[in-house]
Design an enzyme around this catalytic site. Structure first.
Site, PDB file in Angstrom:
ATOM      1  N   ASP A  79       0.816  -1.215   0.000  1.00 17.23           N
ATOM      2  CA  ASP A  79       0.000   0.000   0.000  1.00 17.23           C
ATOM      3  C   ASP A  79       0.847   1.261   0.000  1.00 17.23           C
ATOM      4  O   ASP A  79       2.034   1.239   0.330  1.00 17.23           O
ATOM      5  CB  ASP A  79      -0.927   0.015   1.226  1.00 17.23           C
ATOM      6  CG  ASP A  79      -0.171   0.074   2.545  1.00 17.23           C
ATOM      7  OD1 ASP A  79       0.837  -0.648   2.696  1.00 17.23           O
ATOM      8  OD2 ASP A  79      -0.568   0.862   3.418  1.00 17.23           O
ATOM      9  N   GLU A 174       0.237  -1.303   5.565  1.00 21.40           N
ATOM     10  CA  GLU A 174       1.294  -0.900   6.495  1.00 21.40           C
ATOM     11  C   GLU A 174       1.131   0.555   6.902  1.00 21.40           C
ATOM     12  O   GLU A 174       1.349   0.923   8.054  1.00 21.40           O
ATOM     13  CB  GLU A 174       2.671  -1.110   5.852  1.00 21.40           C
ATOM     14  CG  GLU A 174       3.850  -0.911   6.792  1.00 21.40           C
ATOM     15  CD  GLU A 174       4.387   0.509   6.864  1.00 21.40           C
ATOM     16  OE1 GLU A 174       5.256   0.757   7.707  1.00 21.40           O
ATOM     17  OE2 GLU A 174       3.940   1.383   6.095  1.00 21.40           O
TER      18      GLU A 174
HETATM   19 ZN   LIG Z   1       6.829   2.203   4.042  1.00 24.23          ZN
END
Ligand SMILES: [Zn+2]
Length: 406
Positions: A79, A174
């Site tokens: 992401d 993340e």
């Molecule tokens: Zn990163």
């Protein structure tokens, strides 16, 4: 063989922005778009077990060619940050960069200035990849993904390099702190791992904050101001008083390096009720614990002064410093330092003033320091990637793997 940046260019155009307002897993469906591309690529280079699970974790194994060697994991995230647009990314390649201001977008007059980012000077003569000023670049962390797949491809093409099994994982979400949530450490099966999610060339990180949040409610007593004498308790003022009991200089704007802080990052109130949200950070466990004790004592003092129940405090731990889990296996950091020396990269070891998925994974039983990608200015339009430094990241990781195959 394709270089890491060529792979990166392919991945960068897939919009994988995560969304912290979404409850679904992954937070955005589009992360599957990249996950599926990566599974196909991994399969096409010979990673037969490459797959993506229902939670959007891509995993695969490069089988070792010698027995009884450590199983090393390589991890990057799919992401990109919700802070800035990740749609219609148009990477721009600047060859032989001249060290001057970079016009990202002439029409919109968006310029990356050397006066704002003095380290640009260090990149003179290198090849840079920038944005067109309207999106982020996604080097965080698609550069890491590209580097990992390049490493795998290199190892496949050079079977004389002795190695144990290499485990690959690409994780979702993340950037919104959920990347480790559904990470199946047992299934992954690595002895230790590296996130390839750092910035500048040479960075190795294995220390991060211990982190907690303090959620505080201050209860006041509202009464008509005309008849309030000795009756009104203004929760806003009590909340301000509570904040004054914390050390004024232990705040983000006055701290750096290993200095911890309290951050009051939300304050809403009426006479009747005030809510305060703090985050507490410190690399040192003892100092971290004493910060938590201090905020408890401050709340206790307010309750002693204004009556029991005036303040309610909920303290919640968020994550811990991975150092505690890395030090017992410090060879996993030493091997990176040595690898860097071999490929001519100067190691920069510094504490992270934040957390990483690697920190959480370390506490889930998978010690996971962080290695540079060669990118910088993450999460915005000035995000930039250095092509040559990507190659150095690849070389560094290959050297680390070689050192464990001997
Ligand atoms: Zn990163």
């Amino acid at each position: 063989m394709e270089r890491a940046y060529e792979k990166f260019l392919r991945y960068s155009v897939v919009n994988t922005k995560s969304d912290d307002n979404s409850e679904s897993i992954p937070s955005t469906k589009s992360q599957f778009d990249l996950a599926n591309i990566l599974v196909d690529e991994l399969k096409s280079i010979g990673i037969e077990d490459a797959h993506v699970d229902d939670n959007c974790y891509v995993m695969g194994t490069l089988k070792g060619n010698v027995e009884n060697k450590p199983v090393i994991g390589l991890i990057a995230h799919l992401d990109t940050s919700p802070d800035f647009s990740g749609k219609n990314v148009k990477p721009n390649i600047i060859e032989d960069y001249d060290g001057n201001d970079i016009v990202l977008n002439e029409e919109l007059d968006i310029v990356m200035k050397v006066s704002d980012f003095p380290y640009l000077k260090d990149y003179e003569g290198q090849t840079l990849i920038t944005t067109d000023g309207t999106t982020l670049l996604g080097a965080d962390n698609k550069a890491g993904i590209a580097e990992i797949i390049t490493v795998i491809e290199y190892l496949i093409n050079n079977p004389e390099i002795k190695r144990g099994d290499i485990k690959i994982a690409f994780t979702p979400d993340e950037e919104i702190g959920r990347g480790a949530d559904k990470f199946d450490v047992d299934k992954f099966g690595a002895d230790f791992a590296y996130t390839i999610d750092g910035g500048f060339i040479g960075e190795i990180e294995y220390e991060n904050f211990n982190a907690a949040s303090a959620s505080i409610k201050v209860h006041g007593v509202n009464i008509h101001p005309g008849s309030a004498k000795l009756k009104m308790k203004n929760s806003i003022l009590i909340g301000m008083e509570l904040n004054r009991l914390l050390p004024e200089f232990q705040v983000p704007q006055y701290t750096e390096g290993y200095e911890g802080f309290f951050l009051l990052d939300e304050f809403t109130g009426t006479v009747e009720l005030t809510k305060m949200e703090y985050i507490i950070r410190d690399h040192d466990m003892e100092k971290f614990l004493s910060k938590k004790v201090l905020i408890e004592k401050a709340c206790q003092f307010i309750n002693d002064k204004y009556g029991p129940g005036t303040v309610e405090l909920v303290l919640t731990d968020s994550y811990f410093n991975m150092k505690e889990k890395i030090v017992p296996v410090i060879h996993i950091v030493d091997s990176v330092v040595k690898a860097m020396a071999t490929v001519g990269v100067k190691p920069i070891i510094k504490p992270i003033r934040g957390g990483t998925d690697g920190a959480r994974l370390s506490y889930m039983g998978l010690p996971t320091p962080n290695i540079f990608t060669g990118g910088f200015n993450f999460h915005g339009k000035f995000e930039t990637l250095c092509v040559e430094h990507m190659d150095k990241a690849v070389e560094t990781i290959v050297e680390v793997i070689k050192s464990y195959g001997k």
